[in-house]
Design an enzyme around this catalytic site. Structure first.
Site, PDB file in Angstrom:
ATOM      1  N   GLY A 354       0.761  -1.272  -0.032  1.00 19.64           N
ATOM      2  CA  GLY A 354      -0.048  -0.066  -0.074  1.00 19.64           C
ATOM      3  C   GLY A 354       0.675   1.415  -0.047  1.00 19.64           C
ATOM      4  O   GLY A 354       2.101   1.087   0.126  1.00 19.64           O
ATOM      5  N   PRO A 355       0.348   2.591  -0.170  1.00 23.36           N
ATOM      6  CA  PRO A 355       1.054   3.798  -0.216  1.00 23.36           C
ATOM      7  C   PRO A 355       1.392   3.967   1.107  1.00 23.36           C
ATOM      8  O   PRO A 355       1.154   3.388   2.084  1.00 23.36           O
ATOM      9  CB  PRO A 355      -0.274   4.744  -0.590  1.00 23.36           C
ATOM     10  CG  PRO A 355      -1.196   3.849  -1.203  1.00 23.36           C
ATOM     11  CD  PRO A 355      -1.286   2.482  -0.381  1.00 23.36           C
ATOM     12  N   PRO A 356       2.407   4.824   1.368  1.00 21.05           N
ATOM     13  CA  PRO A 356       2.875   5.410   2.563  1.00 21.05           C
ATOM     14  C   PRO A 356       2.051   5.873   3.281  1.00 21.05           C
ATOM     15  O   PRO A 356       1.211   6.697   2.979  1.00 21.05           O
ATOM     16  CB  PRO A 356       4.194   6.363   2.130  1.00 21.05           C
ATOM     17  CG  PRO A 356       4.662   5.933   0.695  1.00 21.05           C
ATOM     18  CD  PRO A 356       3.404   5.668   0.085  1.00 21.05           C
ATOM     19  N   GLY A 357       2.250   5.608   4.801  1.00 21.84           N
ATOM     20  CA  GLY A 357       1.378   6.410   5.489  1.00 21.84           C
ATOM     21  C   GLY A 357      -0.013   5.683   5.991  1.00 21.84           C
ATOM     22  O   GLY A 357      -0.857   6.127   6.526  1.00 21.84           O
ATOM     23  N   VAL A 358      -0.263   4.441   5.297  1.00 20.65           N
ATOM     24  CA  VAL A 358      -1.514   3.688   5.577  1.00 20.65           C
ATOM     25  C   VAL A 358      -1.754   2.933   6.795  1.00 20.65           C
ATOM     26  O   VAL A 358      -2.549   2.032   7.294  1.00 20.65           O
ATOM     27  CB  VAL A 358      -2.112   2.941   4.572  1.00 20.65           C
ATOM     28  CG1 VAL A 358      -2.207   4.007   3.252  1.00 20.65           C
ATOM     29  CG2 VAL A 358      -1.056   1.992   3.899  1.00 20.65           C
ATOM     30  N   GLY A 359      -0.522   2.562   7.466  1.00 16.57           N
ATOM     31  CA  GLY A 359      -0.567   1.664   8.665  1.00 16.57           C
ATOM     32  C   GLY A 359       0.251   0.546   8.435  1.00 16.57           C
ATOM     33  O   GLY A 359      -0.076  -0.471   9.162  1.00 16.57           O
ATOM     34  N   LYS A 360       1.054   0.253   7.591  1.00 17.54           N
ATOM     35  CA  LYS A 360       1.681  -1.175   7.054  1.00 17.54           C
ATOM     36  C   LYS A 360       2.571  -1.692   8.378  1.00 17.54           C
ATOM     37  O   LYS A 360       2.362  -2.640   8.963  1.00 17.54           O
ATOM     38  CB  LYS A 360       2.425  -1.106   5.899  1.00 17.54           C
ATOM     39  CG  LYS A 360       1.580  -0.997   4.793  1.00 17.54           C
ATOM     40  CD  LYS A 360       2.446  -1.193   3.504  1.00 17.54           C
ATOM     41  CE  LYS A 360       3.403  -0.116   3.377  1.00 17.54           C
ATOM     42  NZ  LYS A 360       3.141   1.372   3.361  1.00 17.54           N
ATOM     43  N   THR A 361       3.578  -0.715   8.905  1.00 17.38           N
ATOM     44  CA  THR A 361       4.428  -1.144   9.822  1.00 17.38           C
ATOM     45  C   THR A 361       3.571  -1.206  11.195  1.00 17.38           C
ATOM     46  O   THR A 361       3.990  -2.294  11.949  1.00 17.38           O
ATOM     47  CB  THR A 361       5.571  -0.150   9.984  1.00 17.38           C
ATOM     48  OG1 THR A 361       6.029   0.042   8.696  1.00 17.38           O
ATOM     49  CG2 THR A 361       6.611  -0.447  11.014  1.00 17.38           C
ATOM     50  N   SER A 680      -4.069   3.296 -18.491  1.00 18.89           N
ATOM     51  CA  SER A 680      -5.389   3.786 -17.612  1.00 18.89           C
ATOM     52  C   SER A 680      -5.755   5.191 -18.057  1.00 18.89           C
ATOM     53  O   SER A 680      -7.154   5.484 -17.866  1.00 18.89           O
ATOM     54  CB  SER A 680      -5.298   3.898 -16.113  1.00 18.89           C
ATOM     55  OG  SER A 680      -4.823   2.311 -15.683  1.00 18.89           O
ATOM     56  N   LYS A 723      -7.893   4.940  -6.867  1.00 19.46           N
ATOM     57  CA  LYS A 723      -8.396   6.025  -7.831  1.00 19.46           C
ATOM     58  C   LYS A 723      -9.594   6.653  -7.517  1.00 19.46           C
ATOM     59  O   LYS A 723      -9.923   7.785  -7.423  1.00 19.46           O
ATOM     60  CB  LYS A 723      -8.601   5.436  -9.394  1.00 19.46           C
ATOM     61  CG  LYS A 723      -7.280   4.939  -9.943  1.00 19.46           C
ATOM     62  CD  LYS A 723      -7.411   4.188 -11.334  1.00 19.46           C
ATOM     63  CE  LYS A 723      -6.075   3.528 -12.016  1.00 19.46           C
ATOM     64  NZ  LYS A 723      -6.496   2.905 -13.087  1.00 19.46           N
TER      65      LYS A 723
END
Length: 785
Positions: A354-361, A680, A723
C-alpha cells in the site's frame, strides 16, 4: 655476428613481458602457433631471428601495431621440446635492430630489420658514469644478497655499452624500463638511464631490508613474550594462583554448554574456544575468534515466547490501534485463527502492500502485540549487497552477520514477529542479488537451516513470523513475490482520516508537545478542513505533519503567555490559514468552468491514487503528434491508439477527416518532472483529443479511467479503489469506469460511494456521451452511490 647497418629479412618472435638485451643469454618458452613457425624457420637457416616485446601481454595473436618498433637479433643456441608441443629456447642477444617493415603476418611474422650501430661514448664524463654504474650495481648486489662476481664487472677499458647491457640484463626491471634501455643507441644516454634505474632499485631494496628487519624484530618480540607467558603460567601453577585467561576460557565453555545449542553448533563453538585457548590474547586472530564465539552465545538458539492466540484480544488490539481497514484486519485474524488450530502449520508470508502512511508497519507491530511476541523491524530500502542478508565471511576485516541474524540477536527469541520493511526497494549490483538471498529466508521449506556466511552454521528461522511491506509489487522479483501472500491497503477516506486524527494522532502529538486536551480543542471542522485543503494523500503522514505544525505554533503561544496554566486554546476551520498558511489544494475541481481539450484522468502510483489533468492542443501543421509530460512507453502507445481511433471515427464524431494531414496535435500531462506510465489514461486522452478537435468542452466534474483499443473498446484497469478515493478527495462528482470493473466498486467504502455517481462503459462512444454530451451508442450504465 650480424653486420652493423645491415638490413636483414628474419622471422620475428613476439615476447610477453620481456625485452632481450644484446649480450645476454635468455631462456624462452614458445607455444603459440606463429611463434613456433618463426622458430622453425630460424632453425632451418642460420639460427637467427628477431625478438620484440608486446605492448600488451594479454594479446594472444599480436599484430604489427601490438609490438614495439625496436627489438633484438638473437642467435638460437639450444632447443628442447616439452610436453604439449612447447619449445624451450636458449638464445643469445646479438645486436639491436629497428623493424623497417613487416614482410608477412601469416603463417608467422617475418620482418625486414636494420641492425643498429652503437654511438660510442665520448667526453670526460663517460668514465664517471661508468664508475657510478659499477658502484651502484655493487650496492644493489649486496642489498639483494647476490655474489658480486655473479655478473662480471668488466676490466678497465672494456666497452661501456656492453657493460650497460650486461648489468641491465641482471636487474629485475619493468618491461618499459628494459625496452627504453634497448632503444637507447647512444651509450652515454644508456649509462645515464641505467644509473637512475640502479639508484631506484637500491632505494627499493634498502626499504625492503628495513621492513624485513622490523618484521623480524616483531616476531622475536612475540616469541619472547610467548616464552615468558608460558613461564608465568608455570609459576602461577606452582604457586596455586588462578590463571585469568584459563578462567575466562572455562567460563566460555560453561556458557556454550548452557546455551542449549544444536549439537553441531555446540561442537563448533567448543572447537573455537579450544583454538582461542591456544592463542596469545594479543594476537589479531584471537580477537576474531572471540568475536565469533560471542555472536554464537548471543543468538537465541532455544529461547522462545509462548503465543497468546486469543482472537477477541487480537480483534481488540487491531481496533484500538487502527481505524478502518476492515478486510485487512479480517485477513490477519484468519491468519491467527489458523495458527491457533494448527500451530505446526507453515502459513504464507504476509506482504502488506500500500501507499506510505496507511499503517503497514503499525499493523505488523499490532500482530506482535496480539501474539505476545517480540517485534523486530529491518528496513531493506536501498540494499544492494547480498552480504547484508547473508553476512560477510570472516576472512574480511570487520565482518559481521547479515541483518537477519542481527535481528534475531536483537529479538532474543526464536519466534519473534520479524518485519522486513520496504521489500520492493531491494536492488542488485555486482555484489550480488539480495532478493535472491531473501528466497531462502522467506521459504518455509528452507529457512529451518538458514545459512549465514559469518556464522557458517545453520540457524532455524522456521518459528519466525515474517511480515513484509511494499509500496508496489512491480519491482519485487517474481520468485520472491511468489512466496508471499499480498494484502493490499488502499488508503483512507475523508471521514476515516478525521476519526484517525481525533483518536490516534492528536493525543500522541499533544503529549509530545506538552499540551493537553483540556487546554486545547480542535473542532471537527478544522480537522476536515486540514484533510480537504492541506493534504491530498492515501495515508495520514501529511495530516500528521500538519497537526504537528499546529501543535508547535500553539505550544509557542502557550509558552509565551504570562499565565500558561490558564491558557485555553481552540482551533476552528477559519483559523487554519493563520496557523498553516494558504491552503495548497482546492477541495472541488468541479467548480472550474468547462474547458475545451482538457479532461480529468485517474491514475495510480505507489503512493496511492491520483487525479491528473490531460491537455490537448491542436494547431495548423502536417499531422505530427507530440507527447510531453515524461510519459512511459505504454502511455505513449495508448495515445497513438487513441489517435487512430479518432481518425477512424472522424465522420461520426463530426471531425474533418483531413485533420490528420493539416493539423499538429500536442498531448501534455502536467507535472512533467513526474514519470507516468500505464494504459489507464487511454479514454481520458481520447476524450481530450475529441474535445480539442470538435471544440466541445469536457464536463469538469467528470473523471475517468480505462484502457482504449483501436476499435474503441474500453478495457478494465487496476487500482480502482485507490483511484476512486483520489477522485473523492478531489471533489469529483462523476467517475467513468470500464464495465468489467463494476465488481471492484464494492471495495470502495459506502460513505464514499454515496457522494459519487459511477458510469460503467464498454465503448469509447459511451465515454464521449458522458463527457461531451453526444453519445453515438446506447446510454451507458450508471450506478448511483
Amino acid at each position: 655476428m650480424t653486420s652493423v647497418g645491415a638490413q636483414l629479412a628474419l622471422p620475428l618472435l613476439a615476447l610477453r613481458g620481456l625485452a632481450v638485451l644484446p649480450g645476454s643469454n635468455v631462456v624462452i618458452q614458445v607455444g603459440r602457433r606463429r611463434s613456433l613457425g618463426a622458430v622453425q624457420e630460424a632453425l632451418a637457416g642460420d639460427g637467427l631471428l628477431v625478438v620484440a616485446a608486446q605492448r600488451d601481454p594479454a594479446v594472444e595473436e599480436p599484430l604489427p601495431e601490438d609490438l614495439y618498433g625496436t627489438g633484438t637479433v638473437v642467435l638460437v643456441r639450444q632447443v628442447s621440446r616439452e610436453r604439449g608441443g612447447v619449445l624451450t629456447l636458449s638464445v643469445e642477444g646479438q645486436s639491436r635492430a629497428r623493424i623497417l617493415s613487416y614482410l608477412a603476418v601469416e603463417p608467422h611474422l617475418r620482418v625486414l630489420v636494420e641492425v643498429l650501430p652503437e654511438r660510442p661514448a665520448e667526453g670526460e664524463g663517460v668514465e664517471a658514469l661508468l664508475r657510478t654504474v659499477v658502484e651502484r650495481y655493487e650496492r644493489v648486489a649486496k642489498l639483494s644478497r647476490r655474489q658480486e662476481g655473479e655478473v662480471p664487472v668488466p676490466a678497465e677499458g672494456r666497452d661501456p655499452g656492453r657493460l650497460a647491457d650486461l648489468v641491465a640484463a641482471s636487474l629485475p626491471l619493468r618491461l618499459e624500463d628494459r625496452q627504453a634501455l634497448l632503444e637507447a643507441v647512444d651509450v652515454r644516454e644508456r649509462l645515464e638511464r641505467l644509473a637512475r634505474l640502479l639508484h631506484r632499485e637500491a632505494e627499493l631494496l634498502e626499504l625492503e631490508r628495513k621492513i624485513q628487519e622490523r618484521v623480524r624484530r616483531q616476531m622475536e618480540k612475540m616469541q619472547r613474550e610467548y616464552y615468558l607467558r608460558e613461564q608465568l603460567k608455570a609459576i602461577q601453577k606452582e604457586l596455586g594462583d588462578a590463571d585469568e585467561q584459563a578462567s575466562e576460557i572455562e567460563a566460555l565453555r560453561a556458557r556454550v554448554r548452557e546455551c542449549r545449542m544444536p549439537p553441531e553448533v555446540e561442537e563448533r563453538a567448543l572447537k573455537e574456544v579450544d583454538r582461542l585457548e591456544r592463542m596469545p590474547p594479543q594476537a589479531a586472530e584471537a580477537v576474531v575468534v572471540r568475536h565469533y564465539v560471542d555472536w554464537l552465545l548471543a543468538l537465541p538458539w532455544s529461547a522462545t515466547t509462548e503465543d497468546r492466540l486469543d482472537l477477541p484480544l487480537a480483534q481488540r488490539v487491531l481496533d484500538e490501534e487502527h481505524y478502518g481497514l476492515e478486510k485487512v484486519k479480517e485477513r490477519i485474524l484468519e491468519f491467527l485463527a489458523v495458527r491457533k488450530l494448527a500451530p505446526a502449520h507453515k502459513g504464507p508470508i504476509l506482504c502488506l502492500v500500500g501507499p506510505p502512511g496507511v499503517g503497514k508497519t503499525s499493523l505488523a507491530r499490532s500482530v506482535a502485540r496480539a501474539l505476545g511476541r517480540r517485534f523486530v523491524r529491518v528496513s531493506l530500502g536501498g540494499i544492494r549487497d547480498e552480504a547484508e542478508i547473508r553476512g560477510h565471511r570472516r576472512t574480511y576485516v570487520g565482518a559481521l552477520p547479515g541483518r537477519i541474524i542481527q535481528g534475531m540477536r536483537q529479538a532474543g527469541t526464536r519466534n519473534p514477529v520479524f518485519l522486513l520493511d520496504e521489500v520492493d526497494k531491494v536492488s542488485a549490483d555486482f555484489r550480488g542479488d539480495p532478493a535472491a538471498a531473501l528466497l531462502e529466508v522467506l521459504d518455509p521449506e528452507q529457512n529451518c537451516a538458514f545459512s549465514d556466511h559469518y556464522l557458517e552454521v545453520p540457524f532455524d528461522l522456521s518459528q519466525v513470523l515474517f511480515i513484509t511491506t511494499a509500496n508496489t509489487t512491480y519491482t519485487i522479483p517474481r520468485p520472491l513475490l511468489d512466496r508471499m501472500e499480498l494484502i493490499f491497503l488502499g488508503g483512507y477516506t475523508e471521514d476515516e482520516k478525521v476519526v484517525i486524527a481525533r483518536r490516534h494522532l492528536l493525543p500522541r502529538l499533544l503529549a509530545a508537545h506538552g499540551l493537553s486536551g483540556e487546554r486545547l480543542a480542535i473542532s471537527d471542522g478544522a480537522l476536515r478542513g486540514i484533510v480537504r485543503r492541506y493534504t491530498r494523500e492515501a495515508g495520514v503522514r501529511q495530516l500528521e505533519r500538519s497537526l504537528a505544525a499546529i501543535c508547535r505554533k500553539l505550544a509557542r503561544q502557550v509558552a509565551a503567555s504570562p499565565t500558561p496554566e490558564a491558557e485555553r486554546l481552540r482551533v476552528s476551520e477559519s483559523g487554519l490559514e493563520r496557523l498553516l498558511g494558504p491552503a495548497p489544494f482546492r477541495q472541488a475541481p468541479a467548480e472550474r468552468e468547462p474547458q475545451v481539450g482538457v479532461s480529468t484522468g485517474l491514475g495510480w502510483t505507489e503512493y496511492g491514487g491520483d487525479v491528473m489533468s490531460i491537455e490537448v492542443s491542436v494547431m495548423r501543421g502536417k499531422g505530427s503528434l507530440y507527447l510531453t509530460g515524461k510519459l512511459g512507453e505504454v502511455m505513449r502507445e495508448s495515445a497513438q491508439a487513441g489517435l487512430s481511433y479518432v481518425r477512424s471515427r472522424a465522420d461520426s464524431l463530426g471531425i474533418d477527416p483531413a485533420f490528420s494531414e493539416e493539423t499538429d496535435i500536442h498531448i501534455h500531462i502536467p507535472e512533467g518532472a513526474v514519470p507516468k506510465d500505464g494504459p489507464s489514461a487511454g479514454i481520458a486522452m481520447v476524450t481530450a483529443l475529441v474535445s480539442a478537435l470538435t471544440g466541445k468542452p469536457v464536463r469538469p466534474e467528470v473523471a475517468m479511467t480505462g484502457e482504449v483499443t483501436l476499435r474503441g473498446r474500453v478495457l478494465p484497469v487496476g487500482g480502482v479503489k485507490e483511484k476512486v478515493l483520489a477522485a473523492h478527495r478531489a471533489g469529483i462528482a462523476v467517475v467513468v469506469l470500464p464495465e468489467d470493473n463494476r465488481r471492484d466498486v464494492e471495495e470502495v467504502p459506502a460513505n464514499v460511494r454515496r457522494h459519487l455517481r459511477f458510469v460503467f462503459v464498454r465503448h469509447m462512444d459511451e465515454v464521449l456521451g458522458v463527457a461531451l454530451g453526444h453519445p453515438a451508442r446506447p446510454a451507458p450504465r450508471e450506478l448511483a452511490g
